[in-house]
Enzyme design. Structure first.
Site, PDB file in Angstrom:
ATOM      1  N   VAL A   9      12.445   2.246   0.614  1.00 28.40           N
ATOM      2  CA  VAL A   9      11.719   1.157   1.267  1.00 28.40           C
ATOM      3  C   VAL A   9      12.285   1.043   2.670  1.00 28.40           C
ATOM      4  O   VAL A   9      13.455   1.323   2.909  1.00 28.40           O
ATOM      5  CB  VAL A   9      11.837  -0.180   0.497  1.00 28.40           C
ATOM      6  CG1 VAL A   9      11.034  -0.131  -0.793  1.00 28.40           C
ATOM      7  CG2 VAL A   9      13.268  -0.542   0.222  1.00 28.40           C
ATOM      8  N   SER A  10      11.437   0.653   3.623  1.00 27.74           N
ATOM      9  CA  SER A  10      11.824   0.698   5.032  1.00 27.74           C
ATOM     10  C   SER A  10      12.808  -0.381   5.438  1.00 27.74           C
ATOM     11  O   SER A  10      13.619  -0.181   6.332  1.00 27.74           O
ATOM     12  CB  SER A  10      10.586   0.606   5.919  1.00 27.74           C
ATOM     13  OG  SER A  10       9.767   1.723   5.676  1.00 27.74           O
ATOM     14  N   THR A  11      12.734  -1.533   4.822  1.00 25.88           N
ATOM     15  CA  THR A  11      13.636  -2.624   5.204  1.00 25.88           C
ATOM     16  C   THR A  11      14.235  -3.265   3.957  1.00 25.88           C
ATOM     17  O   THR A  11      13.742  -3.082   2.849  1.00 25.88           O
ATOM     18  CB  THR A  11      12.889  -3.725   5.991  1.00 25.88           C
ATOM     19  OG1 THR A  11      11.927  -4.328   5.133  1.00 25.88           O
ATOM     20  CG2 THR A  11      12.208  -3.166   7.233  1.00 25.88           C
ATOM     21  N   GLN A  14      11.779  -5.426   1.908  1.00 27.71           N
ATOM     22  CA  GLN A  14      10.788  -4.821   1.026  1.00 27.71           C
ATOM     23  C   GLN A  14      11.380  -4.624  -0.362  1.00 27.71           C
ATOM     24  O   GLN A  14      12.551  -4.332  -0.519  1.00 27.71           O
ATOM     25  CB  GLN A  14      10.303  -3.493   1.592  1.00 27.71           C
ATOM     26  CG  GLN A  14       9.454  -3.658   2.838  1.00 27.71           C
ATOM     27  CD  GLN A  14       8.983  -2.327   3.379  1.00 27.71           C
ATOM     28  OE1 GLN A  14       9.609  -1.301   3.178  1.00 27.71           O
ATOM     29  NE2 GLN A  14       7.872  -2.352   4.085  1.00 27.71           N
TER      30      GLN A  14
END
Length: 192
Positions: A9-11, A14
């Protein structure tokens, strides 16, 4: 012959649950989760997953974009896995490199993506060449115009302002002020 899942997940905000649920349902015995942008070179869980995998295992992701930063990066990872006798599955895209058809499909997708990238580069270069032919230069406009350089020189020469104060006045770095002060000194001094 184990199925090993990789989640990204990007952050931190998330939630990886949808990916982990999908990979668990697919039969993955072990899951590695990264909270990092795909563009980052350092993805510790991916590095750990790649180290964990053994000949005959399969790395499983929900989608290919969770695995690679670019087509080139995806191809490098896939080739590295294949050289070690490890398969790659992307559940949403139906890719399974443990089968001849899956390998063909993966390489076709990679070739199409690379072709699309090359077309974008070519169009960009054509556009830049056309702009240059019309006399346009690329890049950012300089913050220090000739008039601003004269003002900065006057402020500095007056001795009332530090280089940092001059830089703050014009919204530039001290290095920029020093560079322009040096240029105006060399222009005015025939010894240089």
């Amino acid at each position: 012959m184990a199925l090993i899942g990789y989640v990204r997940v990007s952050t931190r905000d998330q939630n990886p649950d949808a990916q982990t649920d999908m990979l668990s349902a697919a039969g993955c015995e072990e899951l590695f989760v990264d909270h990092a942008s795909g563009k980052l070179a350092k993805r510790p869980a991916l590095t750990e997953a790649l180290r964990y995998l053994r000949n005959g295992d399969t790395l499983v992701v929900t989608k290919l974009d969770r695995l690679g930063r670019s087509v080139k990066n995806l191809k490098e990872i896939s080739d590295g896995l294949q050289n070690r006798g490890i398969g790659l599955k992307a559940l949403s895209q139906g890719i399974d490199t443990t089968t001849p058809g899956g390998r063909l499909f993966f390489h076709m997708l990679a070739a199409i993506a690379e072709f699309e990238h090359d077309l974008i580069v070519e169009r960009t270069q054509d556009g830049l060449a056309a702009a240059r032919a019309r006399g346009r230069k690329g890049g950012r406009r300089p913050k220090m115009t000739d008039n601003r350089i004269k003002q900065a020189r006057a402020m500095y020469d007056a001795g009332d302002h530090t280089v940092q104060e001059v830089a703050d006045t014009f919204g530039v770095s001290r290095a920029t002020i020093y560079r322009h002060l040096e240029r105006t000194e060399t222009k005015g001094n025939p010894e240089y």
